[in-house]
Design an enzyme around this catalytic site. Structure first.
Site, short mmCIF file in Angstrom:
data_model
loop_
_atom_site.label_atom_id
_atom_site.label_comp_id
_atom_site.label_asym_id
_atom_site.label_seq_id
_atom_site.Cartn_x
_atom_site.Cartn_y
_atom_site.Cartn_z
N LYS A 1 -51.87 14.61 61.46
CA LYS A 1 -51.18 14.01 60.31
C LYS A 1 -51.58 14.70 59.01
CE LYS A 1 -52.86 10.12 58.86
NZ LYS A 1 -53.41 8.77 58.80
N LYS B 1 -55.04 12.85 53.13
CA LYS B 1 -55.80 13.03 51.89
C LYS B 1 -57.16 13.64 52.16
CE LYS B 1 -54.34 8.48 50.30
NZ LYS B 1 -54.86 7.13 50.17
N LYS C 1 -62.04 7.05 61.67
CA LYS C 1 -62.90 7.25 60.49
C LYS C 1 -64.38 7.14 60.84
CE LYS C 1 -59.52 7.05 57.27
NZ LYS C 1 -58.87 7.22 56.16
P1 TYM Z 1 -53.10 4.98 52.53
O1 TYM Z 1 -53.57 5.01 51.13
O2 TYM Z 1 -53.90 5.68 53.57
O3 TYM Z 1 -51.64 5.55 52.64
C1 TYM Z 1 -50.62 5.05 51.79
C2 TYM Z 1 -49.29 5.05 52.53
O4 TYM Z 1 -48.94 6.38 52.92
C3 TYM Z 1 -48.59 6.39 54.31
N1 TYM Z 1 -48.96 7.70 54.86
C4 TYM Z 1 -48.10 8.53 55.47
N2 TYM Z 1 -46.78 8.42 55.75
C5 TYM Z 1 -46.18 9.45 56.40
N3 TYM Z 1 -46.86 10.60 56.76
C6 TYM Z 1 -48.18 10.75 56.51
N4 TYM Z 1 -48.81 11.87 56.85
C7 TYM Z 1 -48.86 9.68 55.83
N5 TYM Z 1 -50.14 9.50 55.41
C8 TYM Z 1 -50.17 8.28 54.83
C9 TYM Z 1 -49.42 5.26 54.91
O5 TYM Z 1 -48.88 4.82 56.13
C10 TYM Z 1 -49.34 4.22 53.81
O6 TYM Z 1 -48.14 3.46 53.91
N6 TYM Z 1 -54.36 0.53 54.28
C11 TYM Z 1 -53.40 1.18 53.40
C12 TYM Z 1 -53.38 0.57 52.01
C13 TYM Z 1 -53.20 -0.89 52.03
C14 TYM Z 1 -51.98 -1.59 52.32
C15 TYM Z 1 -52.28 -2.97 52.19
C16 TYM Z 1 -50.68 -1.18 52.65
C17 TYM Z 1 -54.15 -1.83 51.77
N7 TYM Z 1 -53.61 -3.09 51.85
C18 TYM Z 1 -51.31 -3.97 52.41
C19 TYM Z 1 -49.71 -2.16 52.88
C20 TYM Z 1 -50.02 -3.54 52.75
C21 TYM Z 1 -53.82 2.63 53.28
O7 TYM Z 1 -54.96 2.97 53.36
O8 TYM Z 1 -52.83 3.47 52.98
#
Ligand code: TYM
Length: 325
Positions: free
Chosen positions: A193, A196, A110
């Site tokens: 990947k 978003k 990022k």
């Molecule tokens: P975020 O919002 O980027 O993504 C949410 C969840 O989606 C999964 N993900 C994917 N899985 C499979 N293929 C993909 N292309 C793909 N893109 C995203 C991510 O692995 C995630 O599980 N840091 C986290 C949010 C967070 C969190 C936490 C999660 C904050 N605190 C505590 C678990 C526990 C995040 O930005 O996810």
């Protein structure tokens, strides 16, 4: 057993978020104590329009409900509504080191195109807040996609470091990724990947029109040759489409390969498109209903109350351990 996970309300959620995370949460609600939240403080780590953040937060809550989470059994809440997250973050930031934070893949990705003098501290310390999210609820299991494993690993390191110093205070979490669909790739470039924050043509957004979804899948890049089998090196595009199909039908990859053995690419893509549309069509309808009904606001209000009680218990333990109480 406690389960906790969260999603950031930034950009437009993708099919990757659905398969890697969202669709897996409800399976725990009958026999686990489940906390699912909206990581809105994390959303501030990159610039975001305030109105977009407000709208995304409500939409994500509606998505949680549409994905089958039952607010009577699961605590659904907004991170910023529970002030213990920020307080624990302030304490735990002293137990993770700059060296290890600068090695985080997500931070490197990022920040790579940013001016080094203007990288927000929150982006750098992102894993500390994430560790706070997990540890406050004493979560045993954290279901996530593959890209979040590193953040859970650093949380585990922190638990060892903290507990060695203060005794058995923090609970060790375990990441869980699904065997099929832990990393859904872009349809236009299966070497990256689905995300978003990408351009859009290779990413299926959960809010896309169904006709757009069909078009995106029909124009997904495929690989040379005409056979349909799993090979991430030689057949990344086909493997990705097989993975999407398998994840959404709860079938094994092997069964899907058998089913599509004699298909042409075009007919195979049609079947993948049908499954995605048959999943996301009803999902979108439900989500928009929840948004209109006022249920979203009620769920977040109740969730914040329930989450606060649990989070404050852990915060108190930590404050006592380090000498703040
Ligand atoms: P975020 O919002 O980027 O993504 C949410 C969840 O989606 C999964 N993900 C994917 N899985 C499979 N293929 C993909 N292309 C793909 N893109 C995203 C991510 O692995 C995630 O599980 N840091 C986290 C949010 C967070 C969190 C936490 C999660 C904050 N605190 C505590 C678990 C526990 C995040 O930005 O996810």
């Amino acid at each position: 057993m406690r389960v906790l996970s969260g999603i950031k309300p930034t950009g437009k959620l993708t099919l990757g978020n659905y398969i890697g995370a969202l669709k897996n949460f409800s399976q725990y609600q009958s026999d686990h104590d489940v906390f699912i939240f909206i990581a809105d403080l994390h959303a501030l780590t990159l610039p975001i329009d305030p109105e977009e953040l407000r709208m995304n937060t409500r939409l994500l809550t509606a998505f949680y409900l549409a994905a089958g989470l039952d607010p009577n059994r699961v605590t659904i809440f907004k991170q910023s509504d529970v002030s213990a997250h920020a307080e624990l973050n302030a304490i735990l930031q002293n137990y993770l080191y700059m060296g290890e934070l600068s090695r985080m893949t997500q931070f490197k990705e990022k920040s790579q195109n940013m001016d080094g003098n203007a990288i927000g501290l929150g982006l750098f310390t992102y894993p500390v807040l994430m560790a706070s999210d997990i540890l406050l609820y004493e979560a045993n299991i954290v279901p996530v996609g593959e890209d979040q494993i590193q953040h859970i690993e650093i949380t585990r390191d922190l638990v060892v470091r903290f507990n060695n110093r203060y005794g058995k205070i923090l609970v060790m979490p375990e990441p869980i990724v699904s065997t099929v669909g832990k990393r859904i790739m872009s349809l236009s470039d299966p070497s990256i990947k689905m995300s978003k924050s990408e351009s859009g043509k290779g990413d299926i957004y959960l809010t896309d029109d169904l006709t757009v979804i069909r078009k995106k899948i029909m124009s997904a890049v495929t690989d040379s040759g005409s056979e349909i089998y799993v090979d991430e090196e030689k057949k990344p595009g086909i493997t990705n489409l097989l993975t999407i199909y398998a994840a959404l039908t709860d079938k094994s990859l092997d069964d899907c390969v058998k089913k599509f053995k004699d298909y042409r690419y075009g007919d195979f893509k049609k079947e993948v498109a049908n499954v995605v549309i048959n999943t996301l069509g009803p999902f979108q309808e439900k989500a928009y209903e929840f948004l209109k009904s006022g249920e979203v606001d009620r769920v977040l209000r109740d969730g914040a109350q329930k989450a606060t009680i649990i989070a404050n218990q852990t915060l108190k333990k930590v404050k006592e351990a380090v000498g703040l109480l």
